[in-house]
Structure formats: structure tokens, C-alpha cells
Design a protein around this motif. Structure first.
Motif, PDB file in Angstrom:
ATOM      1  N   ARG A 227     -12.377  -4.780  21.800  1.00 30.51           N
ATOM      2  CA  ARG A 227     -13.001  -5.905  21.106  1.00 30.51           C
ATOM      3  C   ARG A 227     -13.501  -6.951  22.097  1.00 30.51           C
ATOM      4  NH1 ARG A 227      -9.179  -8.894  16.836  1.00 30.51           N
ATOM      5  NH2 ARG A 227      -7.864  -8.897  18.705  1.00 30.51           N
ATOM      6  N   ARG A 228     -12.742  -7.185  23.138  1.00 31.59           N
ATOM      7  CA  ARG A 228     -13.116  -8.073  24.230  1.00 31.59           C
ATOM      8  C   ARG A 228     -12.776  -7.374  25.538  1.00 31.59           C
ATOM      9  NH1 ARG A 228     -10.347 -11.469  20.686  1.00 31.59           N
ATOM     10  NH2 ARG A 228     -11.571 -13.204  19.821  1.00 31.59           N
ATOM     11  N   PHE A 229     -13.344  -7.853  26.623  1.00 36.19           N
ATOM     12  CA  PHE A 229     -12.969  -7.425  27.969  1.00 36.19           C
ATOM     13  C   PHE A 229     -13.240  -5.953  28.238  1.00 36.19           C
ATOM     14  CE2 PHE A 229      -9.574 -10.571  26.578  1.00 36.19           C
ATOM     15  CZ  PHE A 229     -10.281 -11.675  27.006  1.00 36.19           C
ATOM     16  N   SER A 230     -14.256  -5.389  27.597  1.00 32.13           N
ATOM     17  CA  SER A 230     -14.642  -4.012  27.898  1.00 32.13           C
ATOM     18  C   SER A 230     -15.294  -3.947  29.285  1.00 32.13           C
ATOM     19  CB  SER A 230     -15.625  -3.510  26.842  1.00 32.13           C
ATOM     20  OG  SER A 230     -15.044  -3.521  25.553  1.00 32.13           O
ATOM     21  N   TYR A 231     -15.211  -2.778  29.909  1.00 35.94           N
ATOM     22  CA  TYR A 231     -15.936  -2.572  31.163  1.00 35.94           C
ATOM     23  C   TYR A 231     -16.321  -1.098  31.283  1.00 35.94           C
ATOM     24  CZ  TYR A 231     -11.531  -0.853  33.271  1.00 35.94           C
ATOM     25  OH  TYR A 231     -10.387  -0.141  33.561  1.00 35.94           O
ATOM     26  N   GLN A 232     -17.486  -0.872  31.860  1.00 32.46           N
ATOM     27  CA  GLN A 232     -18.025   0.478  31.988  1.00 32.46           C
ATOM     28  C   GLN A 232     -17.752   1.101  33.351  1.00 32.46           C
ATOM     29  OE1 GLN A 232     -19.371   2.155  29.351  1.00 32.46           O
ATOM     30  NE2 GLN A 232     -18.667   0.303  28.266  1.00 32.46           N
TER      31      GLN A 232
ATOM     32  N   ALA B  59     -12.088   3.383  34.005  1.00 34.23           N
ATOM     33  CA  ALA B  59     -13.327   3.108  33.280  1.00 34.23           C
ATOM     34  C   ALA B  59     -13.882   4.415  32.696  1.00 34.23           C
ATOM     35  CB  ALA B  59     -14.338   2.475  34.219  1.00 34.23           C
ATOM     36  N   PRO B  60     -14.598   4.320  31.575  1.00 34.91           N
ATOM     37  CA  PRO B  60     -14.901   3.097  30.822  1.00 34.91           C
ATOM     38  C   PRO B  60     -13.745   2.707  29.894  1.00 34.91           C
ATOM     39  CG  PRO B  60     -15.951   4.951  29.781  1.00 34.91           C
ATOM     40  CD  PRO B  60     -15.302   5.488  31.027  1.00 34.91           C
ATOM     41  N   TYR B  61     -13.688   1.401  29.616  1.00 37.75           N
ATOM     42  CA  TYR B  61     -12.695   0.870  28.694  1.00 37.75           C
ATOM     43  C   TYR B  61     -13.442   0.074  27.635  1.00 37.75           C
ATOM     44  CZ  TYR B  61      -8.879  -2.127  26.970  1.00 37.75           C
ATOM     45  OH  TYR B  61      -7.981  -2.798  26.184  1.00 37.75           O
ATOM     46  N   GLN B  62     -13.290   0.465  26.396  1.00 35.70           N
ATOM     47  CA  GLN B  62     -14.009  -0.168  25.300  1.00 35.70           C
ATOM     48  C   GLN B  62     -13.018  -0.843  24.364  1.00 35.70           C
ATOM     49  OE1 GLN B  62     -17.433  -0.110  25.250  1.00 35.70           O
ATOM     50  NE2 GLN B  62     -17.288  -1.678  23.657  1.00 35.70           N
TER      51      GLN B  62
ATOM     52  N   THR C  32      -5.042 -13.302  23.151  1.00 35.78           N
ATOM     53  CA  THR C  32      -3.823 -12.853  23.821  1.00 35.78           C
ATOM     54  C   THR C  32      -3.566 -11.375  23.561  1.00 35.78           C
ATOM     55  OG1 THR C  32      -2.860 -15.071  23.697  1.00 35.78           O
ATOM     56  CG2 THR C  32      -1.334 -13.236  24.044  1.00 35.78           C
ATOM     57  N   ASP C  33      -3.768 -10.930  22.332  1.00 36.89           N
ATOM     58  CA  ASP C  33      -3.612  -9.505  22.030  1.00 36.89           C
ATOM     59  C   ASP C  33      -4.553  -8.660  22.881  1.00 36.89           C
ATOM     60  OD1 ASP C  33      -1.677  -9.998  20.124  1.00 36.89           O
ATOM     61  OD2 ASP C  33      -3.078  -9.977  18.441  1.00 36.89           O
ATOM     62  N   ASP C  34      -5.792  -9.116  23.022  1.00 39.55           N
ATOM     63  CA  ASP C  34      -6.768  -8.350  23.789  1.00 39.55           C
ATOM     64  C   ASP C  34      -6.454  -8.379  25.281  1.00 39.55           C
ATOM     65  OD1 ASP C  34      -8.033  -7.783  21.424  1.00 39.55           O
ATOM     66  OD2 ASP C  34      -9.575  -9.322  21.650  1.00 39.55           O
ATOM     67  N   VAL C  35      -5.930  -9.502  25.767  1.00 41.76           N
ATOM     68  CA  VAL C  35      -5.487  -9.579  27.157  1.00 41.76           C
ATOM     69  C   VAL C  35      -4.369  -8.568  27.402  1.00 41.76           C
ATOM     70  CG1 VAL C  35      -4.305 -11.020  28.856  1.00 41.76           C
ATOM     71  CG2 VAL C  35      -6.195 -11.966  27.535  1.00 41.76           C
ATOM     72  N   LEU C  36      -3.391  -8.528  26.513  1.00 41.46           N
ATOM     73  CA  LEU C  36      -2.256  -7.617  26.684  1.00 41.46           C
ATOM     74  C   LEU C  36      -2.697  -6.163  26.630  1.00 41.46           C
ATOM     75  CD1 LEU C  36       0.399  -9.517  24.552  1.00 41.46           C
ATOM     76  CD2 LEU C  36       0.519  -9.077  27.007  1.00 41.46           C
ATOM     77  N   ALA C  37      -3.615  -5.843  25.749  1.00 44.44           N
ATOM     78  CA  ALA C  37      -4.116  -4.470  25.668  1.00 44.44           C
ATOM     79  C   ALA C  37      -4.803  -4.070  26.974  1.00 44.44           C
ATOM     80  CB  ALA C  37      -5.075  -4.337  24.489  1.00 44.44           C
ATOM     81  N   LEU C  38      -5.610  -4.969  27.534  1.00 45.62           N
ATOM     82  CA  LEU C  38      -6.275  -4.677  28.801  1.00 45.62           C
ATOM     83  C   LEU C  38      -5.265  -4.542  29.928  1.00 45.62           C
ATOM     84  CD1 LEU C  38      -8.820  -4.433  30.585  1.00 45.62           C
ATOM     85  CD2 LEU C  38      -8.749  -6.932  30.811  1.00 45.62           C
ATOM     86  N   LEU C  39      -4.286  -5.434  29.990  1.00 49.00           N
ATOM     87  CA  LEU C  39      -3.273  -5.359  31.038  1.00 49.00           C
ATOM     88  C   LEU C  39      -2.521  -4.044  30.983  1.00 49.00           C
ATOM     89  CD1 LEU C  39      -1.765  -8.966  30.877  1.00 49.00           C
ATOM     90  CD2 LEU C  39      -3.304  -8.054  32.622  1.00 49.00           C
TER      91      LEU C  39
END
Length: 271
Positions: free
Chosen positions: A150-155, A145-148, A129-136
């Protein structure tokens, strides 16, 4: 204090027109936000324990088209059950379609059986959930992009529509972890405490954790009509005195909810 409603979405026999009528009634009565619950594949029948018969984001899209001022949110969407990129796209689209009236309320979830049923990881739900919120936050704030992480990174990738002014995010829950999550990522915290004193303690803890960030302290409670309306109105007022800036009320079974909406609005107006 703002008065809000948690729409009843626990009965498969309740019609869509009932939800529409209740949302319109809440708007006319001065309720400022209508919340919808979320369960994808609960281990038991929808009812008193499990709400969310109608998927909340799809339902918000429908209700946004038949209301004008009412904010519409999820209380709460189980974030670890969703693909965060798809979730971001859905919410950003709803934000545009509703003229900025959508509020994304998230929680970590509590039913291990539901997580198992859909192949989600229950043990790591808080960290996910923390990683989802950070991405949102990254996507909603026009991050590219790029977004690095712990999870859900994308180039590579382009996100649109970017929500003008961002999307209001709410975090629900009473735990220290929920307060830390709200303090870091959210605009609103929605608790379910046992008393005004308990709420005040949690709200003060939230303020300490948030520091310079302004996070609205809000509350969710229930009233099914069993107690006198003046009693629930006094309870709402007590929570307001304890620091609740918004109080959302679930009015029990959908049968009779409209009458209870009217009764509570009237009782608070008389105070």
C-alpha cells in the motif's frame, strides 16, 4: 521474569557519561535490556512529558560499544516520523554492530503538534505504522525486490546487511489496535496497564490475536523512589504473576537513578 530498565533521557543537561554509567550498572546488576525513548521535535521542553534528548538509535550504537550482554531497544520509536528504508538500514546496521542485541520498539505516536512540526501525517499514523512494520519484516527477512504494498513499494534495490536471525521487534501500547499490530508483526508487546488484572486481560487478548505466533507479553512502569522499594518490588512480582515475562522500569530523574536501580534489584533478589 526479566527485569529491564528505561534509561532517563529527559534532561538536556545530563551528560553522555551518565547514560554510559547507567547502562553499565544495569548490565552488572542483571537487568537484561535498556530502553530509550524517542521524540524528534516535541511541542514542549524535554522533561517529564517528553523524553528522547539523545536520538535513540545513535545512542544505542554508542551504548552497544561500551556494554557486552545488555540488550538495547527503543521504547518507543515513533515509526510514522521516520523514513522506513533509512530506519531499516539503521537498525540492521545496529544489529550487526551490537552482535544482535538491538530491539526495535515502535509506536504510533500521540503528539499531533510534533507530527505537524515535522510534516508528518497524524491522522494516518496507525496505518503508516502497519506499513512500516510490513516493510521492515520484508527487508529483515531477506526479502528482495520487487516489493509491492500500500505504501513504500519498490521495484529495484538491494538491502544489506541482512540481520542474521532477524531483528526483534516490540510494539508498545494498550489499545486494541496496538495489540493487533503486536500480534501480527512483533516479537514483544510492551503495555502500560493500570493494574495486574488489566495487564492479564490485555495479555490474554494478545494471545488470542496472535494464535500460533509467540509474542512475549511485557510491561513498562515507573518508580521514582517516592514509594518504598519493597512496594514496587511487590508490584513487579504481581505483574509477573499476571503473565508479564519482562518488566521495564523507568526510575524517574537521572539523579538518583543508579541508587534506585540497585535498590530494586536487591529487593527482588530478596523475595
Amino acid at each position: 521474569m526479566e527485569l529491564e530498565v528505561v534509561l532517563p533521557d529527559e534532561s538536556p543537561t545530563m551528560s553522555v557519561s551518565t547514560l554510559v554509567d547507567l547502562a553499565r550498572a544495569a548490565e552488572d546488576l542483571g537487568y537484561t535490556c535498556a530502553w530509550l525513548p524517542d521524540h524528534v521535535l516535541p511541542p514542549g521542553e524535554y522533561g517529564a512529558t517528553f523524553g528522547g534528548v539523545y536520538e535513540p538509535l545513535v545512542t544505542i550504537g554508542h551504548l552497544a560499544a561500551v556494554t557486552e550482554r545488555l540488550r538495547l531497544g527503543t521504547s518507543v520509536l515513533v515509526a510514522p516520523l521516520r523514513n522506513p528504508f533509512v530506519l531499516a538500514k539503521q537498525v540492521a546496521t545496529l544489529h550487526r554492530l551490537s552482535a544482535g542485541r538491538v530491539v526495535l520498539g515502535v509506536g504510533v505516536g500521540w503528539s499531533e503538534q510534533e507530527f505537524d512540526a515535522v510534516g508528518a501525517v497524524f491522522r494516518d499514523r496507525g496505518a503508516i505504522t502497519d506499513d512500516v512494520l510490513a516493510l521492515l519484516r520484508h527487508l529483515f527477512d531477506a526479502g528482495s525486490a520487487p516489493y509491492q504494498a500500500r505504501r513504500f513499494s519498490y521495484q529495484h534495490g538491494v538491502f544489506a546487511p541482512v540481520p542474521e536471525g532477524g531483528v526483534a521487534i516490540m510494539v508498545g501500547g494498550n489499545s486494541d489496535a496496538a495489540l493487533r499490530r503486536a500480534a501480527k508483526y512483533a516479537d514483544i508487546w510492551q503495555g502500560i496497564p493500570a493494574s495486574p488484572a488489566a495487564f492479564a486481560e490485555r495479555a490474554h487478548r494478545l494471545a488470542d490475536l496472535a494464535g500460533d505466533r509467540d509474542v512475549v507479553a511485557a510491561l513498562r512502569l515507573g518508580w521514582d523512589g517516592a514509594a518504598p522499594v519493597e512496594q514496587i518490588a511487590a508490584e513487579v512480582a504481581a505483574y509477573a504473576d499476571a503473565g508479564a515475562e519482562r518488566v521495564a522500569v523507568h526510575f524517574g530523574d537521572w539523579v538518583g537513578t543508579r541508587e534506585r536501580l540497585e535498590d530494586l534489584a536487591g529487593a527482588l533478589a530478596r523475595r
